[in-house]
Design a protein around this motif. Structure first.
Motif, PDB file in Angstrom:
ATOM      1  N   ASP A  65       0.839  -1.203   0.000  1.00  0.00           N
ATOM      2  CA  ASP A  65       0.000   0.000   0.000  1.00  0.00           C
ATOM      3  C   ASP A  65       0.875   1.254   0.000  1.00  0.00           C
ATOM      4  O   ASP A  65       0.643   2.224   0.722  1.00  0.00           O
ATOM      5  N   TYR A  66       1.904   1.213  -0.858  1.00  0.00           N
ATOM      6  CA  TYR A  66       2.878   2.312  -0.939  1.00  0.00           C
ATOM      7  C   TYR A  66       2.256   3.500  -1.648  1.00  0.00           C
ATOM      8  O   TYR A  66       1.574   3.354  -2.662  1.00  0.00           O
ATOM      9  N   ARG A  67       2.497   4.701  -1.113  1.00  0.00           N
ATOM     10  CA  ARG A  67       2.021   5.935  -1.731  1.00  0.00           C
ATOM     11  C   ARG A  67       3.220   6.813  -2.066  1.00  0.00           C
ATOM     12  O   ARG A  67       4.086   7.034  -1.210  1.00  0.00           O
ATOM     13  N   VAL A  68       3.276   7.299  -3.306  1.00  0.00           N
ATOM     14  CA  VAL A  68       4.391   8.139  -3.734  1.00  0.00           C
ATOM     15  C   VAL A  68       4.327   9.481  -3.024  1.00  0.00           C
ATOM     16  O   VAL A  68       3.259  10.099  -2.931  1.00  0.00           O
ATOM     17  N   ASN A  69       5.453   9.899  -2.496  1.00  0.00           N
ATOM     18  CA  ASN A  69       5.561  11.211  -1.858  1.00  0.00           C
ATOM     19  C   ASN A  69       5.558  12.289  -2.946  1.00  0.00           C
ATOM     20  O   ASN A  69       6.455  12.335  -3.785  1.00  0.00           O
ATOM     21  N   PRO A  70       4.560  13.168  -2.970  1.00  0.00           N
ATOM     22  CA  PRO A  70       4.504  14.190  -4.034  1.00  0.00           C
ATOM     23  C   PRO A  70       5.735  15.079  -4.065  1.00  0.00           C
ATOM     24  O   PRO A  70       6.198  15.467  -5.139  1.00  0.00           O
ATOM     25  N   GLN A  71       6.274  15.412  -2.877  1.00  0.00           N
ATOM     26  CA  GLN A  71       7.469  16.255  -2.862  1.00  0.00           C
ATOM     27  C   GLN A  71       8.641  15.530  -3.506  1.00  0.00           C
ATOM     28  O   GLN A  71       9.424  16.120  -4.238  1.00  0.00           O
ATOM     29  N   ALA A  72       8.752  14.222  -3.228  1.00  0.00           N
ATOM     30  CA  ALA A  72       9.840  13.450  -3.833  1.00  0.00           C
ATOM     31  C   ALA A  72       9.676  13.374  -5.343  1.00  0.00           C
ATOM     32  O   ALA A  72      10.634  13.448  -6.101  1.00  0.00           O
ATOM     33  N   ARG A  73       8.419  13.231  -5.780  1.00  0.00           N
ATOM     34  CA  ARG A  73       8.185  13.172  -7.226  1.00  0.00           C
ATOM     35  C   ARG A  73       8.571  14.498  -7.887  1.00  0.00           C
ATOM     36  O   ARG A  73       9.167  14.524  -8.970  1.00  0.00           O
ATOM     37  N   ASN A  74       8.221  15.614  -7.226  1.00  0.00           N
ATOM     38  CA  ASN A  74       8.596  16.912  -7.771  1.00  0.00           C
ATOM     39  C   ASN A  74      10.107  17.058  -7.834  1.00  0.00           C
ATOM     40  O   ASN A  74      10.657  17.597  -8.790  1.00  0.00           O
ATOM     41  N   LEU A  75      10.800  16.580  -6.788  1.00  0.00           N
ATOM     42  CA  LEU A  75      12.256  16.648  -6.785  1.00  0.00           C
ATOM     43  C   LEU A  75      12.827  15.838  -7.934  1.00  0.00           C
ATOM     44  O   LEU A  75      13.735  16.280  -8.634  1.00  0.00           O
ATOM     45  N   ALA A  76      12.270  14.663  -8.161  1.00  0.00           N
ATOM     46  CA  ALA A  76      12.766  13.822  -9.253  1.00  0.00           C
ATOM     47  C   ALA A  76      12.569  14.506 -10.596  1.00  0.00           C
ATOM     48  O   ALA A  76      13.419  14.437 -11.481  1.00  0.00           O
ATOM     49  N   SER A  77      11.428  15.196 -10.760  1.00  0.00           N
ATOM     50  CA  SER A  77      11.200  15.855 -12.038  1.00  0.00           C
ATOM     51  C   SER A  77      12.185  16.991 -12.251  1.00  0.00           C
ATOM     52  O   SER A  77      12.577  17.291 -13.372  1.00  0.00           O
ATOM     53  N   ARG A  78      12.625  17.636 -11.135  1.00  0.00           N
ATOM     54  CA  ARG A  78      13.611  18.698 -11.279  1.00  0.00           C
ATOM     55  C   ARG A  78      14.979  18.135 -11.626  1.00  0.00           C
ATOM     56  O   ARG A  78      15.678  18.665 -12.471  1.00  0.00           O
ATOM     57  N   THR A  79      15.379  17.038 -10.953  1.00  0.00           N
ATOM     58  CA  THR A  79      16.710  16.498 -11.212  1.00  0.00           C
ATOM     59  C   THR A  79      16.807  15.882 -12.604  1.00  0.00           C
ATOM     60  O   THR A  79      17.899  15.631 -13.076  1.00  0.00           O
ATOM     61  N   SER A  80      15.657  15.652 -13.264  1.00  0.00           N
ATOM     62  CA  SER A  80      15.732  15.113 -14.612  1.00  0.00           C
ATOM     63  C   SER A  80      16.363  16.113 -15.575  1.00  0.00           C
ATOM     64  O   SER A  80      16.752  15.746 -16.671  1.00  0.00           O
ATOM     65  N   LYS A  81      16.449  17.379 -15.168  1.00  0.00           N
ATOM     66  CA  LYS A  81      17.104  18.388 -15.992  1.00  0.00           C
ATOM     67  C   LYS A  81      18.469  18.774 -15.424  1.00  0.00           C
ATOM     68  O   LYS A  81      19.021  19.809 -15.770  1.00  0.00           O
ATOM     69  N   THR A  82      19.008  17.930 -14.553  1.00  0.00           N
ATOM     70  CA  THR A  82      20.297  18.208 -13.936  1.00  0.00           C
ATOM     71  C   THR A  82      21.341  17.210 -14.427  1.00  0.00           C
ATOM     72  O   THR A  82      21.133  15.996 -14.367  1.00  0.00           O
ATOM     73  N   LEU A  83      22.463  17.723 -14.923  1.00  0.00           N
ATOM     74  CA  LEU A  83      23.609  16.906 -15.320  1.00  0.00           C
ATOM     75  C   LEU A  83      24.744  17.156 -14.328  1.00  0.00           C
ATOM     76  O   LEU A  83      24.823  18.214 -13.715  1.00  0.00           O
ATOM     77  N   THR A  84      25.624  16.192 -14.180  1.00  0.00           N
ATOM     78  CA  THR A  84      26.733  16.328 -13.240  1.00  0.00           C
ATOM     79  C   THR A  84      28.056  16.035 -13.928  1.00  0.00           C
ATOM     80  O   THR A  84      28.219  14.987 -14.558  1.00  0.00           O
ATOM     81  N   LEU A  85      28.984  16.978 -13.805  1.00  0.00           N
ATOM     82  CA  LEU A  85      30.354  16.814 -14.296  1.00  0.00           C
ATOM     83  C   LEU A  85      31.230  16.424 -13.112  1.00  0.00           C
ATOM     84  O   LEU A  85      31.232  17.098 -12.088  1.00  0.00           O
ATOM     85  N   ILE A  86      31.982  15.333 -13.258  1.00  0.00           N
ATOM     86  CA  ILE A  86      32.801  14.845 -12.154  1.00  0.00           C
ATOM     87  C   ILE A  86      34.276  15.021 -12.489  1.00  0.00           C
ATOM     88  O   ILE A  86      34.762  14.527 -13.513  1.00  0.00           O
ATOM     89  N   ASN A  87      34.989  15.730 -11.614  1.00  0.00           N
ATOM     90  CA  ASN A  87      36.439  15.878 -11.700  1.00  0.00           C
ATOM     91  C   ASN A  87      37.084  15.030 -10.612  1.00  0.00           C
ATOM     92  O   ASN A  87      36.537  14.882  -9.522  1.00  0.00           O
ATOM     93  N   CYS A  88      38.252  14.498 -10.910  1.00  0.00           N
ATOM     94  CA  CYS A  88      38.933  13.630  -9.949  1.00  0.00           C
ATOM     95  C   CYS A  88      40.432  13.874 -10.039  1.00  0.00           C
ATOM     96  O   CYS A  88      41.007  13.815 -11.134  1.00  0.00           O
ATOM     97  N   ASN A  89      41.058  14.184  -8.922  1.00  0.00           N
ATOM     98  CA  ASN A  89      42.501  14.378  -8.918  1.00  0.00           C
ATOM     99  C   ASN A  89      43.073  13.811  -7.629  1.00  0.00           C
ATOM    100  O   ASN A  89      42.333  13.414  -6.723  1.00  0.00           O
ATOM    101  N   SER A  90      44.386  13.745  -7.546  1.00  0.00           N
ATOM    102  CA  SER A  90      45.038  13.233  -6.350  1.00  0.00           C
ATOM    103  C   SER A  90      44.888  14.231  -5.203  1.00  0.00           C
ATOM    104  O   SER A  90      44.963  15.440  -5.405  1.00  0.00           O
TER     105      SER A  90
END
Length: 365
Positions: A65-90
């Protein structure tokens, strides 16, 4: 099919009815036997979820009987337009500020043009959990896709984990094994190493120093391969090269140059895997009383802004860093528009060129 109870009791106040905990997405994932990212994609009707897997998720949702959290769904829709660039150094090495800044600028402009937000994320090579942290950016819903720069773009195990999670990712200057798995952008590093070696050989040099980059950095290794191919064709002799490994920093350029120039048969030309080490070499040589380029030819790699302002101006290879980063973001956006997990592997090359300046001259002896 076994199921969990529709809710799990929590301890309430004395004398009161036990409080009930609402089921979470992790409960759904555990009951369905899948990852939480799969649950999220199934509930959001995204691609890369098989009908059988989607049915398992929906049955678990009904059982709990799981119910989707509307705030979480809204957050997911926002992150769908977010890209991440990862840099890695010593952790111990100073960052290559020009390289990372150029990547960020190219990626940011391309992301903005496509209507996406770009976040940057920094890791250290020494972090044992670095791959876990990269994967979690996607599985936790914090990003829609990743751009990986070296050395992460040579991490085969990470590439396979991202593919298994359905995480869209594009690599900059990848290792050969990774470019066979993920979409990748680079330029012909081996050809560039060959071209700059030919340029120095044509000036008459036969005794060389070569400053390698960080071990396991595939792009820098390919530059060295091209350099060695040019030397083999010129046949300068088996003892013509002193090769030492640096970490791309100005400091390592100073230290390696001092070691190379201390012997009686010092090189007449030093070729460096990047410009920071080349500038460090010039600093060390002039501090030792050598005239540049009369006593020592120095060449670099990257075409950092400083190379045109120092004296003598540095001969280098123009590495198309901004163009590679921009194209990586464009490829990532193309992948997202086709649907999550639909990635076409292969290496796309961007053009480079030699930048001849005043740091090269014929040897005195």
């Amino acid at each position: 099919m076994s199921s969990l109870p529709k809710s799990s009791p929590l301890i309430g106040a004395p004398g009161s009815e036990p409080a009930r905990r609402a089921p979470t997405i992790d409960d759904v994932a555990a009951l369905a036997g899948v990852g939480r990212a799969t649950v999220s994609r199934a509930l959001n009707d995204q691609a890369h979820v098989s009908p059988r897997m989607r049915e398992k998720v929906l049955r678990a949702v009904e059982a709990l009987d799981y119910r989707v959290n509307p705030q979480a769904r809204n957050l997911a829709s926002r992150t769908s337009k977010t890209l991440t660039l990862i840099n890695c150094n010593s952790r111990d090495a100073p960052p290559n500020s020009h390289y990372f800044a150029a990547i960020e600028m190219g990626a940011l402009r391309a992301a903005a043009a496509a209507g996406f937000e770009l976040l940057t994320y920094s890791l250290h090579i020494e972090d044992e959990d670095r791959d876990d942290r990269v994967v979690e950016l996607f599985t936790a819903g914090r990003t829609a896709g990743l751009v990986l720069s070296p050395p992460l773009s040579a991490d085969v195990a990470l590439a396979r984990r991202l593919i298994a999670q359905g995480c869209p990712a594009v690599c900059i200057s990848p290792g050969d094994d990774v470019s066979a798995l993920l979409p990748s952008i680079g330029f012909d590093e081996e050809a560039a190493g060959y071209e700059i070696a030919q340029h120095v050989i044509a000036a008459g040099h036969r005794r060389f120093g070569y400053m390698l980059g960080i071990e396991g950095h595939p792009a820098a290794e390919r530059r060295h391969d091209g350099f060695m191919r040019a030397l083999a064709e010129a046949r300068p002799g088996a003892d013509a090269v002193i090769a030492l490994r640096g970490d791309f920093s100005f400091k390592s350029g100073v230290e390696l140059a001092e070691a190379m120039l201390a012997g009686p048969q010092r090189p007449t030309a030093i070729v460096c895997a990047n410009d920071d080490m080349a500038v460090g070499t010039m600093f060390a040589a002039q501090r030792m009383g050598l005239a540049l380029p009369a006593d020592l030819t120095v060449v670099g790699f990257d075409d950092a802004p400083v190379t045109g302002y120092i004296w003598p101006p540095l001969t280098t290879i123009h590495q198309p860093i901004r163009q590679m980063a921009a194209r990586a973001v464009e490829r990532l956006v193309e992948t997202l528009l086709r649907g999550h997990g639909v990635m076409t592997p292969g290496l796309e090359l961007v053009a480079h060129h030699l930048v001849p300046r005043d740091s090269v001259a014929p040897p005195r002896n």
